[in-house]
Design an enzyme around this catalytic site. Structure first.
Site, PDB file in Angstrom:
ATOM      1  N   ASP A 178       0.668  -1.290   0.136  1.00  0.00           N
ATOM      2  CA  ASP A 178       0.002  -0.038   0.018  1.00  0.00           C
ATOM      3  C   ASP A 178       0.849   1.388   0.059  1.00  0.00           C
ATOM      4  O   ASP A 178       1.458   1.773   1.182  1.00  0.00           O
ATOM      5  CB  ASP A 178      -1.014  -0.021   1.264  1.00  0.00           C
TER       6      ASP A 178
ATOM      7  N   LYS B 273       1.719   7.966   0.709  1.00  0.00           N
ATOM      8  CA  LYS B 273       1.838   8.096   1.956  1.00  0.00           C
ATOM      9  C   LYS B 273       3.242   8.518   1.921  1.00  0.00           C
ATOM     10  O   LYS B 273       3.951   8.494   1.116  1.00  0.00           O
ATOM     11  CB  LYS B 273       1.993   6.449   2.411  1.00  0.00           C
TER      12      LYS B 273
ATOM     13  N   ASP C 260       0.289  -5.238   4.618  1.00  0.00           N
ATOM     14  CA  ASP C 260      -1.300  -4.909   4.564  1.00  0.00           C
ATOM     15  C   ASP C 260      -2.290  -5.946   3.896  1.00  0.00           C
ATOM     16  O   ASP C 260      -3.419  -5.553   3.510  1.00  0.00           O
ATOM     17  CB  ASP C 260      -1.510  -3.396   3.499  1.00  0.00           C
TER      18      ASP C 260
ATOM     19  N   ASP D  36      -5.964   6.267  -0.875  1.00  0.00           N
ATOM     20  CA  ASP D  36      -5.192   5.370   0.270  1.00  0.00           C
ATOM     21  C   ASP D  36      -6.408   4.649   1.042  1.00  0.00           C
ATOM     22  O   ASP D  36      -5.978   3.807   1.755  1.00  0.00           O
ATOM     23  CB  ASP D  36      -4.540   6.486   1.178  1.00  0.00           C
TER      24      ASP D  36
ATOM     25  N   GLU E  70      -8.003   2.355   0.284  1.00  0.00           N
ATOM     26  CA  GLU E  70      -8.185   1.291  -0.811  1.00  0.00           C
ATOM     27  C   GLU E  70      -8.778  -0.108  -0.178  1.00  0.00           C
ATOM     28  O   GLU E  70      -9.196  -0.717  -1.115  1.00  0.00           O
ATOM     29  CB  GLU E  70      -7.024   1.037  -1.533  1.00  0.00           C
TER      30      GLU E  70
ATOM     31  N   ARG F  60     -11.003  -0.814   2.037  1.00  0.00           N
ATOM     32  CA  ARG F  60     -12.502  -0.895   1.904  1.00  0.00           C
ATOM     33  C   ARG F  60     -13.050  -1.213   0.557  1.00  0.00           C
ATOM     34  O   ARG F  60     -14.207  -1.730   0.368  1.00  0.00           O
ATOM     35  CB  ARG F  60     -13.062   0.298   2.562  1.00  0.00           C
TER      36      ARG F  60
HETATM   37  N1  BES Z   1      -3.292   0.242   5.079  1.00  0.00           N
HETATM   38  C1  BES Z   1      -3.710   1.448   5.627  1.00  0.00           C
HETATM   39  C2  BES Z   1      -4.085   1.226   6.950  1.00  0.00           C
HETATM   40  C3  BES Z   1      -2.859   0.929   7.955  1.00  0.00           C
HETATM   41  C4  BES Z   1      -2.138   1.702   8.751  1.00  0.00           C
HETATM   42  C5  BES Z   1      -2.490  -0.469   8.309  1.00  0.00           C
HETATM   43  C6  BES Z   1      -0.993   1.696   9.428  1.00  0.00           C
HETATM   44  C7  BES Z   1      -1.564  -0.781   8.850  1.00  0.00           C
HETATM   45  C8  BES Z   1      -0.790   0.203   9.730  1.00  0.00           C
HETATM   46  C9  BES Z   1      -5.140   1.888   4.818  1.00  0.00           C
HETATM   47  O1  BES Z   1      -5.041   1.426   3.711  1.00  0.00           O
HETATM   48  C10 BES Z   1      -4.931   3.275   4.965  1.00  0.00           C
HETATM   49  O2  BES Z   1      -4.104   3.947   4.438  1.00  0.00           O
HETATM   50  N2  BES Z   1      -5.971   3.956   5.576  1.00  0.00           N
HETATM   51  C11 BES Z   1      -6.086   5.389   5.867  1.00  0.00           C
HETATM   52  C12 BES Z   1      -7.594   5.715   5.571  1.00  0.00           C
HETATM   53  C13 BES Z   1      -7.917   6.923   5.036  1.00  0.00           C
HETATM   54  C14 BES Z   1      -7.277   7.690   4.017  1.00  0.00           C
HETATM   55  C15 BES Z   1      -9.325   7.469   5.577  1.00  0.00           C
HETATM   56  C16 BES Z   1      -5.623   5.692   7.207  1.00  0.00           C
HETATM   57  O3  BES Z   1      -6.122   4.947   8.070  1.00  0.00           O
HETATM   58  O4  BES Z   1      -4.975   6.859   7.027  1.00  0.00           O
HETATM   59 ZN    ZN Z   2      -4.142  -0.300   3.011  1.00  0.00          ZN
HETATM   60 ZN    ZN Z   3      -4.223   2.841   2.213  1.00  0.00          ZN
END
Ligand code: BES
Ligand code: ZN
Ligand code: ZN
Length: 498
Positions: free
Chosen positions: A270, A277, A288, A347, A349, A351
């Protein structure tokens, strides 16, 4: 590690090392007392000196020098008797097994920790799980050969024949569970250039063939035919093609048995996509796919234990990358149930993968669907890292069953709400829904509320973002390595689901 269940007094064992355990502050009884007497009060002396008191994870080694046949006695603490549970056994067994490995013990024998307080079956299962999970190591791509796997064998000593039969059952289950967790950990530990969606699918196919599971792997064309526009939008930015893995236990009895579907997020890397990121944020994003890996591991155990349910495992897998074909913010995509989604963040993704998988799950007419995903940083903010995974559900019985499995496995879940207010946060001006909340808080509630749009059955969502990797020192989860979180939980949940 070879595991055998025997019966007889452990003080008669001629293993390279024998493991005995003691509750904190408890008087010497049973095997410990017998060994203490044979060793002329050496255990009592150790306790009197204050060097060992039975505290959780405390360890001491004694050398009998011929007083009993074993070469070493490894004493491990079980902690306070009042707070004792199966996880105290896992932890003690892990600490003892790692000490034995350090001492190059080849043949290890152990008491069943905590029998008397726990049924022998549970004590044996927990002893095996703790030992195997504690000894797990990841060799990766090092060219040097791995060190020999020690101890080679573990003999569990039951006190009589009845206990031996129960313990043998528990030990066998413990081995199945530990093997499943190791498979999941291996997948999560692998680098993202090796563990691609196609690789995950190949591992799932090989595992299915060995386990007798039915397996089907959908490729891009089939996903297009199913109109999985959400999953495909994420996947289109990567040259590494997506896969949609379908594993099925008791497929031929689907009409007669209750169906449970497990769904795992399989983002093999990811980057965040165009909502890129940061360096720190991306650092460990190979994990991920930990949800997908947990489902694959759990399915292996479901097959090995031949659980009397129709169990389906779904693992949608894709890379989230940038590139000329990658999806962008403001795009509107259409999921396989026709729901249109405005992409607010590339990001968010996970869901999107889950949306198409949750729609796919409905075809099995499930009694319950549980998805597990490293979904949001917000869940880590809410519950802490390495502390608990978030649990959302639209069904009280399902939530309770998962919480019960959580208590039995010490894979902690904490219930979070699906308040109606969250629905407003994912409304879109131009599409049916946005993929990321328009409001800052609570990101985790909005993510679960988004998923809810795609379910039509009793459902639970587990956000394990903070749980995929070992955070602090732990007896059976190595720091910085894959934890295998969710595998034991899902197995125990399916075992208990009637
Ligand atoms: N894979 C990430 C969530 C994540 C963060 C997993 C840290 C493990 C450790 C997910 O896809 C993500 O990026 N989520 C975003 C969502 C936001 C853009 C609504 C997040 O949590 O910042
Ligand atoms: Zn993710
Ligand atoms: Zn993400």
């Amino acid at each position: 590690m070879q595991i055998e269940v025997l019966y007889g007094p452990i003080q008669a064992s001629d293993a390279d090392g024998i493991v005995l355990s003691l509750f904190e502050g408890a008087p010497l009884e049973g095997a410990v007392k017998a060994v203490d007497e044979a060793l002329g009060g050496a255990v009592a002396g150790l306790i009197a000196s204050g060097d060992f008191g039975g505290k959780a994870q405390q360890i001491a080694v004694l050398y009998p020098r011929g007083a009993i046949p074993a070469r070493r006695v490894i004493l491990v603490g079980l902690g306070a008797a009042e707070t004792f549970d199966a996880d105290a056994v896992r932890q003690a067994a892990a600490v003892a097994a790692k000490k034995a490995r350090e001492l190059q013990v080849s043949r290890l024998a152990s008491v069943l920790h905590g029998t008397g307080k726990l049924p022998a079956e549970q004590a044996a299962q927990a002893t095996v799980e703790g030992s195997e999970l504690g000894l797990y190591s990841y060799h990766g791509q090092k060219t040097a050969p791995p060190p020999p796997a020690l101890p080679q064998s573990l003999e569990l000593m039951a006190s009589d024949e009845a206990e031996m039969a129960a313990a043998a059952e528990g030990a066998a289950r413990g081995q199945v569970v530990a093997t499943a967790v190791a498979l999941t950990r291996d997948l999560v530990n692998l680098p993202p250039n090796i563990c691609t969606p196609a690789y995950l699918a190949q591992v799932a196919v090989e595992m299915a063939q060995q386990s007798g599971l039915r397996v089907e792997v959908l490729e891009r064309k089939q996903m297009e035919a199913l109109k999985m526009g959400a999953l495909l939008a994420v996947a289109q930015g990567s040259d590494t093609p997506p896969r949609f893995i379908v594993l099925e236990h008791n497929a031929d009895r689907a009409a007669d048995l209750k169906t449970v579907v497990l769904v795992g997020k399989g983002v093999t890397f990811d980057t965040g996509g165009y909502d890129l990121k940061t360096r720190e944020g991306m650092a460990n994003m190979k994990v991920d796919m930990a949800g997908a890996a947990a489902v694959i591991g759990a399915m292996q155990a479901v097959a090995a234990l031949d659980l009397p349910l129709h169990v389906v495992g779904l693992a949608p897998a894709a890379d989230n990358m940038i590139g000329s074909r990658a999806y962008r913010p403001q795009e509107v995509i259409t999921a396989s149930n026709g729901t249109t989604i405005e992409v607010v963040s590339t990001d968010a993704e996970g869901r999107l993968l889950l949306a198409d998988a949750l729609v796919y799950a409905a075809r099995f007419q499930p009694a319950a669907v549980v998805d597990i995903a490293t979904l949001t940083g917000a869940c880590m903010t809410a519950l802490g890292v390495g502390v608990a995974a978030g649990l959302f559900s639209n069904d009280d019985a399902l939530r309770d069953a998962l919480l019960a499995a959580s208590a039995r496995t010490a894979e902690r879940l904490w219930p979070l709400p699906l308040f109606p207010e969250y629905e407003k946060m994912i409304e879109s001006d131009t599409a049916d829904v946005v993929n990321s909340s328009r409001e800052k808080f609570p990101g985790v509630g909005a993510s679960a509320t988004f998923l809810k749009r795609f379910v039509s059955y009793p459902w639970a969502h587990i956000d394990m973002a903070g749980m995929a990797v070992g955070e602090k020192e732990h007896p059976y989860i190595a720091r910085g390595k894959a934890s295998g979180f969710g595998v034991r939980l899902l197995i125990e949940f399916v075992r208990g689901w009637q």
